[in-house]
Write an enzyme that holds these catalytic residues in place. Structure first.
Site, PDB file in Angstrom:
ATOM      1  N   GLY A 105       0.668  -1.306  -0.285  1.00 10.05           N
ATOM      2  CA  GLY A 105      -0.214  -0.128   0.377  1.00 10.05           C
ATOM      3  C   GLY A 105       0.595   0.890   0.323  1.00 10.05           C
ATOM      4  O   GLY A 105       0.237   2.820  -0.195  1.00 10.05           O
ATOM      5  N   TYR A 165       9.092 -13.147 -12.917  1.00 11.86           N
ATOM      6  CA  TYR A 165       7.839 -12.414 -12.475  1.00 11.86           C
ATOM      7  C   TYR A 165       6.740 -12.806 -12.054  1.00 11.86           C
ATOM      8  O   TYR A 165       5.607 -13.100 -12.192  1.00 11.86           O
ATOM      9  CB  TYR A 165       8.368 -10.786 -12.261  1.00 11.86           C
ATOM     10  CG  TYR A 165       6.905  -9.910 -12.410  1.00 11.86           C
ATOM     11  CD1 TYR A 165       6.109  -9.498 -13.565  1.00 11.86           C
ATOM     12  CD2 TYR A 165       6.821  -9.549 -11.537  1.00 11.86           C
ATOM     13  CE1 TYR A 165       5.352  -8.724 -13.321  1.00 11.86           C
ATOM     14  CE2 TYR A 165       6.065  -8.250 -10.938  1.00 11.86           C
ATOM     15  CZ  TYR A 165       5.202  -8.004 -11.884  1.00 11.86           C
ATOM     16  OH  TYR A 165       4.538  -7.441 -11.763  1.00 11.86           O
ATOM     17  N   LYS A 194       3.253 -14.367 -10.778  1.00 11.06           N
ATOM     18  CA  LYS A 194       2.182 -13.837 -11.186  1.00 11.06           C
ATOM     19  C   LYS A 194       1.264 -14.824 -11.726  1.00 11.06           C
ATOM     20  O   LYS A 194       0.058 -14.938 -11.248  1.00 11.06           O
ATOM     21  CB  LYS A 194       2.817 -12.398 -12.424  1.00 11.06           C
ATOM     22  CG  LYS A 194       2.797 -10.717 -11.318  1.00 11.06           C
ATOM     23  CD  LYS A 194       2.388 -10.562 -10.271  1.00 11.06           C
ATOM     24  CE  LYS A 194       2.991  -9.527 -10.096  1.00 11.06           C
ATOM     25  NZ  LYS A 194       1.751  -8.793  -8.820  1.00 11.06           N
ATOM     26  N   PRO A 220      -3.641  -5.000 -14.820  1.00 11.14           N
ATOM     27  CA  PRO A 220      -3.172  -3.522 -16.018  1.00 11.14           C
ATOM     28  C   PRO A 220      -2.236  -3.549 -16.665  1.00 11.14           C
ATOM     29  O   PRO A 220      -1.035  -5.052 -16.180  1.00 11.14           O
ATOM     30  CB  PRO A 220      -2.179  -3.410 -14.294  1.00 11.14           C
ATOM     31  CG  PRO A 220      -2.640  -4.383 -13.190  1.00 11.14           C
ATOM     32  CD  PRO A 220      -2.567  -4.846 -13.469  1.00 11.14           C
ATOM     33  N   HIS A 254      10.265   1.487 -13.621  1.00  6.90           N
ATOM     34  CA  HIS A 254      10.121   1.416 -15.649  1.00  6.90           C
ATOM     35  C   HIS A 254      10.693   2.932 -16.179  1.00  6.90           C
ATOM     36  O   HIS A 254      11.113   3.488 -15.715  1.00  6.90           O
ATOM     37  CB  HIS A 254       8.525   1.528 -15.093  1.00  6.90           C
ATOM     38  CG  HIS A 254       7.628   0.128 -14.131  1.00  6.90           C
ATOM     39  ND1 HIS A 254       7.814   0.233 -13.015  1.00  6.90           N
ATOM     40  CD2 HIS A 254       7.885  -1.313 -14.384  1.00  6.90           C
ATOM     41  CE1 HIS A 254       7.041  -1.475 -13.172  1.00  6.90           C
ATOM     42  NE2 HIS A 254       7.362  -2.144 -14.288  1.00  6.90           N
ATOM     43  N   ARG A 263      15.989  10.705 -15.401  1.00  4.57           N
ATOM     44  CA  ARG A 263      16.598  11.277 -16.327  1.00  4.57           C
ATOM     45  C   ARG A 263      16.680  12.538 -16.899  1.00  4.57           C
ATOM     46  O   ARG A 263      17.882  12.857 -17.051  1.00  4.57           O
ATOM     47  CB  ARG A 263      16.996  10.383 -17.372  1.00  4.57           C
ATOM     48  CG  ARG A 263      17.070   8.966 -16.555  1.00  4.57           C
ATOM     49  CD  ARG A 263      18.103   7.541 -17.571  1.00  4.57           C
ATOM     50  NE  ARG A 263      17.060   7.332 -18.622  1.00  4.57           N
ATOM     51  CZ  ARG A 263      17.346   7.586 -20.021  1.00  4.57           C
ATOM     52  NH1 ARG A 263      17.972   8.180 -19.993  1.00  4.57           N
ATOM     53  NH2 ARG A 263      16.150   7.335 -20.825  1.00  4.57           N
TER      54      ARG A 263
END
Ligand code: NAP
Ligand code: GFB
Length: 321
Positions: free
Chosen positions: A9, A136, A140, A163, A179, A187
């Protein structure tokens, strides 16, 4: 009174949920947003202690080891093990505590790499994921298997959302983890700030990869509204894709241009093709969502980028970078 525990959260999605819930202030719901300081969910005893303390009736399960392409490429084993541990501890403890509903989070990047498009919810297990993030992805995908197993054995209503790529305030800007959108925002901001003596028009911003891969991006606050709707109204074990329309798909280079526009960056954008591109595309269909919520209006992408850039500049000191 619903008692909602949000695991994970304190991150990008968790903070968006908190902002939306604060605005709605539901009278019949109590929400608790847990981070790793509340409990390391890779540890079963700590997970049980958190659930015993909070005694949730509902769970939005966001907690995970999360990262962009480069972080996944270098850490597939950790992504696999950490997320398997977290997911098994949370789902088994939720069951033992009698939670009536759990909504977990998958991702459109876990779908088969070799597939037809658009991808839909029925295709999760139809072949191996892209090699860059198999750890991952398999962790998942197993959430969906676990959800069906708890439903088969105990009739539990444990479901999941899928999502597309998410961005927004409170993102993770750490270069080695981030990401693409938080990575570029951080950057570009550093490039603009450094060497003030160099005219900005002479500065060169590097877009990693060819800039050609295609992505769908959802603004975190939109996703939060949709996840709250799933928690309250969606009563199926089957996963549901929460993504913008296929037509909203953009190239990585277009993302860089939108971020440059938000910063009013006057320099050049150059692609560094020595860096990996990752999946070329993972175009997902939101037809199931549209059939249930036909009028949901997503935030305009450029507007969402502007809001995200403004948040980063206004919260630079405390941003995760
Ligand atoms: P994030 O910003 O990295 O936040 C991750 C959250 O999980 C944080 O609250 C973190 O706590 C918590 N966490 C991590 N490891 C933990 C552990 N061992 N024990 C307890 N808590 C732990 O991630 P996010 O982008 O909000 O992702 C939320 C969910 O959306 C994840 O399930 C992710 O897989 C999914 N998702 C994300 C994207 C995306 O583009 N970001 C796309 C699709 C799906 P601390 O703050 O204390 O570290
Ligand atoms: O968001 P991202 O890291 O992951 O995007 P994926 C990677 C794409 O953006 C590649 C380019 O084509 C990169 O070359 N890119 C350009 C950058 N500049 C940057 C930058 O500064 N940082 C980063 N990170 N990329 C992830 C999955 O795939 O999607 C995860 O690996 C996760 O498991 C996430 O599910 C949602 O979209 O390629």
């Amino acid at each position: 009174m619903k008692k909602v525990l949000v695991t994970g959260g304190t991150g990008l999605v968790g903070k968006a949920l908190e902002a939306v819930i604060k605005e709605q202030a539901p009278a019949d719901e109590q929400w608790y947003f847990a981070g790793s300081k509340d409990a390391d969910l890779t540890n079963l005893a700590a997970t049980q202690a958190l659930f015993a303390r909070e005694r949730p009736s509902h769970v939005i399960h966001l907690a995970a080891m999360v990262g962009g392409l480069f972080h996944n490429m270098n850490n597939n084993l950790d992504f696999l093990r950490n997320n398997l541990l977290i997911n098994d501890n949370v789902l088994q403890t939720a069951h033992e505590q009698g939670c009536s509903k759990v909504v977990s989070c998958l991702s459109t990047c876990i779908f088969p790499d070799n597939t037809s498009y658009p991808i839909d919810e029925t295709m999760v297990h139809n072949g191996p994921p892209h090699p860059s993030n198999y750890g991952y992805s398999y962790a998942k995908r197993l959430i969906d298997v676990q959800n069906h197993a708890y439903h088969d054995k105990y009739d539990r209503l444990y479901s999941s959302v899928i999502p597309c790529n998410i961005f927004g305030p409170h993102d993770n800007y750490k270069p080695e983890v981030s990401h693409v959108i938080p990575g570029m925002i951080n950057r570009m901001y550093q490039l603009i700030k450094e060497q003030p003596e160099v005219p900005e028009s002479e500065k060169v911003f590097t877009v990693f990869g060819s800039g050609k891969p295609l992505r769908q991006f959802v603004y975190s606050l939109d996703l939060a509204e949709l996840m709250i709707w799933v928690l309250r109204e969606y009563d199926s074990v089957e996963p549901i894709i929460l993504s913008v329309d296929e037509a909203q798909e953009v190239t990585i280079y277009e993302v860089a241009k939108a971020i440059a526009k938000a910063f009013n960056f006057k320099g050049k954008l150059v692609c560094d093709t020595s860096k990996a591109d990752g999946q070329y595309k993972k175009t997902a269909s939101n037809a199931k969502l549209r059939s249930l919520l036909p009028n949901y209006a997503f935030t305009n992408f450029e507007t969402a980028i502007e809001k995200s850039v403004e948040w980063y500049k206004d919260n630079y000191d405390q941003a995760r970078k």
